[in-house]
Design a protein around this motif. Sequence first.
Motif, PDB file in Angstrom:
ATOM      1  N   SER A  68      -2.158 -18.350  49.805  1.00 39.55           N
ATOM      2  CA  SER A  68      -3.171 -17.483  50.410  1.00 39.55           C
ATOM      3  C   SER A  68      -2.850 -16.001  50.302  1.00 39.55           C
ATOM      4  O   SER A  68      -3.726 -15.162  50.526  1.00 39.55           O
ATOM      5  N   ILE A  86     -14.182 -19.796  52.697  1.00 40.31           N
ATOM      6  CA  ILE A  86     -13.690 -20.189  51.363  1.00 40.31           C
ATOM      7  C   ILE A  86     -14.692 -19.691  50.333  1.00 40.31           C
ATOM      8  O   ILE A  86     -15.893 -19.973  50.432  1.00 40.31           O
ATOM      9  N   TYR A 128     -10.774 -13.459  52.641  1.00 36.57           N
ATOM     10  CA  TYR A 128     -10.993 -14.898  52.800  1.00 36.57           C
ATOM     11  C   TYR A 128      -9.781 -15.520  53.513  1.00 36.57           C
ATOM     12  O   TYR A 128      -8.640 -15.355  53.072  1.00 36.57           O
ATOM     13  N   TRP A 130      -8.829 -19.283  54.552  1.00 35.67           N
ATOM     14  CA  TRP A 130      -9.311 -20.650  54.319  1.00 35.67           C
ATOM     15  C   TRP A 130      -9.358 -21.484  55.587  1.00 35.67           C
ATOM     16  O   TRP A 130     -10.250 -22.311  55.741  1.00 35.67           O
TER      17      TRP A 130
END
Length: 351
Positions: A68, A86, A128, A130
């Motif tokens: 990430s 996502i 973003y 997740w």
Amino acid sequence: MNRTEYSFSPEDFEFVPKDNLLPPEEIYNTQSYFKDIRKRFTANKGAVAGGISILLILLLAIIGPMLSGHTYYSQNITHQNLAPRIKLLEGIGIFDGSETITTSTGTIEQNKYISEDTSITTGLEEVYYWFGTDVLGRDIFTRTWEGTRISLYIAFVAVMVDMCFGMIYGLISGYFGGRTDMIMQRFAEILNGIPTLVIVTLLILVFQPGLLTITIALAITGWIGMSRIARAQVLKLKEQEFILASKTLGAKDFFIIFKEILPNIFGQLIVMSMFSIPNAIFTEAFLAFIGLGVPQPLASLGSLISDAFKSFTTHPYMIVFPVIVLGIIMLSFNLMADGLRDAFDPKMKEI
């Protein structure tokens, strides 16, 4: 005596029809013990699914925190309480960063990544997360897989304690019997009578809360179940004929224990050690949930669940992913242990 002579001609014989021919002898290839175990294990779809799940979780625990781009300890107060987002899925309306919050006046749907006023930018349009973020703006995805590492470490510790201490303790206690067995079993019963929570609490007075404390707590009491299983198996085998034959030929006690008895019960011990893994993982999660786990900013699945429980009513996504991962780990180990039990001893399935 007169000897009668016989003479034969080709007409005296006739061929046997092919239907009456005896079938040729069939030769079956021998199959090793471990190949037979592997065949029975792979035939169990649940066990195979559990093994594949464990491998996938192990892979994600290794590479997950690096995917990430965030660390498990970095805090960003401007990114707090962000819902999962996502990039590949937000176009179809799922995991797009929006969440529904229940308040005293009703429900509110919001998306903190994008401002409702198009003239104002939040600075999060290209960000973003997740699995979302927690109340301190830390990435839950990274912290979840970092916590999975601790759970798998606890599983490894549980197996090592069982196989290196519990197994040997039970083998020696069951084989020698008599006063040795009585003293060893009374000691184990006294130790087993002390609750794990009390042991961890006392250890915290000596050590700081953390992995070392949990490891020592598991090492103190986690081997007792395995020692009892090993002792029971030894008591069942030590009067068998092949053991008496080894004694007659002059074999030493420890040679008999580790060369004659152990190979015959090793399968059952492996199965029992696999069943002890979910219990050890749950113990660590429970200790972390009540605040006796690893200290911040380290994360375990139990501590993640404990922290997210405080925000469950407003931000339920914080607790969903750690719970799912923890459930999959425990279920996978149980499925694989059940498959190993049937593979090592198929008769157990009929009991």
